[in-house]
Design a protein around this motif. Structure first.
Motif, mmCIF file in Angstrom:
data_model
loop_
_atom_site.group_PDB
_atom_site.id
_atom_site.type_symbol
_atom_site.label_atom_id
_atom_site.label_comp_id
_atom_site.label_asym_id
_atom_site.label_seq_id
_atom_site.Cartn_x
_atom_site.Cartn_y
_atom_site.Cartn_z
ATOM 1 N N SER A 40 0.819 -1.210 0.000
ATOM 2 C CA SER A 40 0.000 0.000 0.000
ATOM 3 C C SER A 40 0.853 1.260 0.000
ATOM 4 C CB SER A 40 -0.924 -0.012 1.222
ATOM 5 O OG SER A 40 -1.683 1.173 1.298
ATOM 6 N N THR A 41 1.886 1.268 0.833
ATOM 7 C CA THR A 41 2.739 2.457 0.919
ATOM 8 C C THR A 41 3.558 2.649 -0.350
ATOM 9 O OG1 THR A 41 2.867 2.174 3.312
ATOM 10 C CG2 THR A 41 4.496 3.625 2.301
ATOM 11 N N ALA A 42 4.026 1.572 -0.946
ATOM 12 C CA ALA A 42 4.792 1.691 -2.194
ATOM 13 C C ALA A 42 3.941 2.287 -3.304
ATOM 14 C CB ALA A 42 5.319 0.324 -2.610
ATOM 15 N N VAL A 43 2.638 2.000 -3.297
ATOM 16 C CA VAL A 43 1.734 2.502 -4.331
ATOM 17 C C VAL A 43 1.297 3.935 -4.042
ATOM 18 C CG1 VAL A 43 -0.536 2.160 -5.406
ATOM 19 C CG2 VAL A 43 0.945 0.186 -4.937
ATOM 20 N N ALA B 183 6.258 6.609 -6.377
ATOM 21 C CA ALA B 183 5.211 5.600 -6.291
ATOM 22 C C ALA B 183 5.347 4.600 -7.437
ATOM 23 C CB ALA B 183 3.838 6.264 -6.316
ATOM 24 N N VAL B 184 4.906 3.380 -7.208
ATOM 25 C CA VAL B 184 4.939 2.338 -8.231
ATOM 26 C C VAL B 184 3.541 1.779 -8.419
ATOM 27 C CG1 VAL B 184 7.343 1.753 -7.717
ATOM 28 C CG2 VAL B 184 5.508 0.512 -6.546
ATOM 29 N N LEU C 44 0.592 -1.268 -8.685
ATOM 30 C CA LEU C 44 0.268 -2.398 -7.823
ATOM 31 C C LEU C 44 0.999 -3.658 -8.274
ATOM 32 C CD1 LEU C 44 -1.314 -3.616 -5.493
ATOM 33 C CD2 LEU C 44 -3.273 -3.891 -7.033
ATOM 34 N N ASP C 45 1.068 -3.882 -9.574
ATOM 35 C CA ASP C 45 1.820 -5.043 -10.067
ATOM 36 C C ASP C 45 3.265 -5.010 -9.581
ATOM 37 O OD1 ASP C 45 -0.199 -6.331 -11.444
ATOM 38 O OD2 ASP C 45 0.320 -5.461 -13.394
ATOM 39 N N GLN C 46 3.889 -3.841 -9.707
ATOM 40 C CA GLN C 46 5.299 -3.718 -9.318
ATOM 41 C C GLN C 46 5.488 -3.925 -7.820
ATOM 42 O OE1 GLN C 46 5.655 0.173 -10.969
ATOM 43 N NE2 GLN C 46 6.130 -0.557 -13.034
ATOM 44 N N ALA C 47 4.571 -3.386 -7.032
ATOM 45 C CA ALA C 47 4.676 -3.541 -5.579
ATOM 46 C C ALA C 47 4.435 -4.988 -5.151
ATOM 47 C CB ALA C 47 3.685 -2.609 -4.881
ATOM 48 N N LEU C 48 3.471 -5.663 -5.776
ATOM 49 C CA LEU C 48 3.205 -7.059 -5.431
ATOM 50 C C LEU C 48 4.351 -7.976 -5.853
ATOM 51 C CD1 LEU C 48 -0.610 -7.344 -6.235
ATOM 52 C CD2 LEU C 48 0.455 -7.535 -3.982
#
Length: 595
Positions: free
Chosen positions: A508-511, A527-528, A530-534
């Motif tokens: 959540s924080t990365a996004v 920010a990135v 959701l795909d990249q963060a997951l």
């Protein structure tokens, strides 16, 4: 000087019955090439999206478990599938429900997802499992996550005192002076109790606060000076001890009295409880960097099959020779898998500097409104020597670097020893908190990957901006967005117990780049998606601990490590991702949590 992510005080022999060597008891686990080869997994193939005819051929053996009735994400960014089959702890196939039904036998168990989402299990690549487990077992958690205001904190201390017999120690941990109203004081704790010695350990691991009863119990005189090893005591404006305690040699004066002895039974219970708690957050694998000792490897591996998560560890540089008994199992780019276990080894850890929150991370520019740049734990020559020894041992290196100066000397050392080679595995820069744009580009050139503690942004973003670095430098904290632009893989971690476990909060924080403390956005250009963060908590995290060929994605032949979520991350508001409930976790085809 801050020497570690978190001070491993409780792992000292003084606290462990029989000495630290026997923390998990004794074990007869042996490390042989034959047993390793019997356990190791064949190279994973591509995801098997099977046809009806292909399913009929495979169905002779039959699946152990089939999942269907929901959304199945093989890897973040890939097309969703309708059904998944596992056999003997591994992924057998993915595809349509009709195709996967062809793999069903009389003994196949069918799990109806009921609209839930199934995806690769989450991997925390930097989580001090044993250390966190013992701290949470031995001490009362009074941290920000549970008690976000000073009033709630003090009320909890009063409640602990009320249920503790007079004269007995009240020992607490996880207090955060940046988030819970500033430093505690002797006077404030005396207001809680004068008949109980009180010890409150800070979340940074290097500071604590005690009351007058604790000073008396530990025989600390008012005129005490500096202790060997840098331990010292705070004083008020009148020169009187104010209850603040700094560094290990001073902390030990109280901890040896306040903490109970750790037995193998207590240690095993603590680790089991802790791993169940992180499994409940969706983790199927956690990696402990530098705080698991070589003498614990065999008994820990023996225990690991009963744990709720797959476990992994890096030895500390000081324990480099500890890998030698396990070389016959294979070392280097792929994790060293302990036979008949869910435990592996990968790389060697160096602690390059301290913490930015305590302004001990080594920077090239001073901290805000000071002349201090912090300091590295080693100079450039020492760092080169250590990294060269790790390279000569055939292993990758993981270097704790919060400050950009430490990143500079670490990348110099890696380039000198490895060049850009990944033959020994992926070399990592842990935290990489204040990495500069040119350092991200250099990591890409050297095939070095960062792992970000994204809770720095979530919990300390406002403090970084207003108190520690200023707005411009804080905006580039944990620069995942720069990694995406450079084409550089990265992972996300919690560094527990330094910050709360929980991969979806990191995602959540990365996004969003949202700081929970004041709701502000810190460096929105970092920010990135959701795909990249997951990916940073699944396949990319697994690759960074030498397990990318075995876990991190749902592909034919890989081990069946998976998480089932009760809501779809792709249909959830980014700021609400951490609220998604974890329904189940499975490790190597066995349900470990939920159901």
């Amino acid at each position: 000087m801050c020497r570690a992510c978190f001070n491993p005080l409780v792992l000292k022999s003084d606290f462990i019955e029989g000495g630290s060597r026997h923390l998990f008891g004794r074990s007869g686990v042996s490390a042989t090439r034959r047993s390793f080869m019997a356990y190791s997994v064949a190279a994973a193939g591509a995801a098997a999206v099977v046809s009806d005819a292909r399913a009929a051929l495979l169905g002779e053996a039959g699946a152990d478990v089939i999942f269907k009735g929901g959304k199945i994400i093989p890897v973040p960014g890939a097309a969703a599938q309708k059904a998944l089959a596992i056999k003997d702890g591994r992924i057998l196939a993915l595809g349509s429900e009709s195709a996967i039904d062809g793999l069903k036998s009389k003994s196949t168990r069918v799990v109806d997802l009921g609209g839930r989402v199934l995806m690769p299990g989450f991997v925390d690549p930097h989580n001090h499992t044993v250390l966190a487990a013992l701290i949470f077992e031995l001490l009362n958690d009074v941290g920000y996550a549970k008690f976000p205001t000073r009033g709630k904190l003090l009320n909890e201390l009063r409640a602990i005192v009320a249920r503790t017999p007079p004269g007995q120690w009240v020992a607490c941990s996880n207090f955060d002076n940046l988030l819970q109203g500033g430093d505690l004081s002797r006077e404030e704790l005396d207001g809680i109790s004068t008949s109980h010695p009180i010890f409150v350990w800070y979340t940074n691991g290097h500071d604590a606060c005690v009351n007058s009863a604790a000073l008396k119990a530990a025989n600390i005189p008012e005129n005490i000076g500096m202790l060997p090893g840098g331990g010292h005591f705070g004083r008020d404006e009148k020169g009187r001890l104010n209850g603040l305690v700094y560094e290990e040699s001073a902390l030990l004066k109280f901890a040896l009295l306040a903490f109970p002895k750790i037995t193998p039974q207590l240690a095993t219970k603590a680790v089991g409880d802790y791993l169940r708690s992180v499994a409940a957050l969706g983790n199927t694998a956690v990696h402990e960097p530098g705080t698991l000792r070589s003498e614990w490897i065999a008994p820990f591996a023996k225990y690991s099959g009963r744990a709720a998560c797959r476990t992994s560890a890096s030895l500390a540089y000081e324990d480099l020779k500890g890998i030698d008994p396990y070389r016959s199992l294979g070392v280097g780019a792929k994790a060293t898998q302990l036979p008949n276990s869910l435990f592996s080894l990968y790389g060697i850890k160096i602690i390059g500097d301290g913490s930015n929150q305590t302004e001990t991370g080594a920077q090239t520019s001073p901290y805000l409104d000071t002349d201090s740049k912090g300091s590295a734990n080693y100079d450039a020559a020492q760092m080169r020597k250590m990294v060269a020894e790790i390279k000569a041992a055939g292993l990758p290196v993981l270097i704790h670097c919060n400050g950009d100066h430490t990143i500079d000397i670490s990348l110099d050392a890696i380039e000198a020893a490895y060049g850009g080679s990944t033959a020994n595995g992926v070399n990592r820069i842990e935290h990489s908190t204040m990495a500069r744009p040119d350092q991200i580009e250099r990591m890409k050139k050297l095939n070095v990957q960062p792992s970000f503690l994204m809770n720095h942004v979530r919990l300390y973003g406002a403090a970084y901006r207003d108190l520690i670095f200023g707005p411009e430098r804080a905006a580039f904290t944990d620069p995942a967005g720069a990694c995406v632009k450079a084409g550089l893989p990265f992972s996300l971690h919690t560094d527990s117990p330094c910050s709360p476990p929980g991969p979806l909060a990191l995602v959540s924080t990365a996004v969003t780049r949202r700081c929970d403390i004041d709701g502000s956005t810190i460096g929105p250009d970092q920010a990135v998606t959701l795909d990249q963060a997951l990916r940073a908590v699944t396949i990319d995290a697994a690759s960074q601990i030498g397990l990318g060929d075995r876990i991190g994605s749902l592909e034919k032949g890989k081990e069946a490590d998976l998480v089932i979520l009760e809501a779809d991350p792709y249909k959830t508001k980014p700021e609400k991702l951490s609220d998604i409930k974890v329904s189940e976790t499975w490790v190597a085809g066995e349900r470990k949590y939920g159901g």
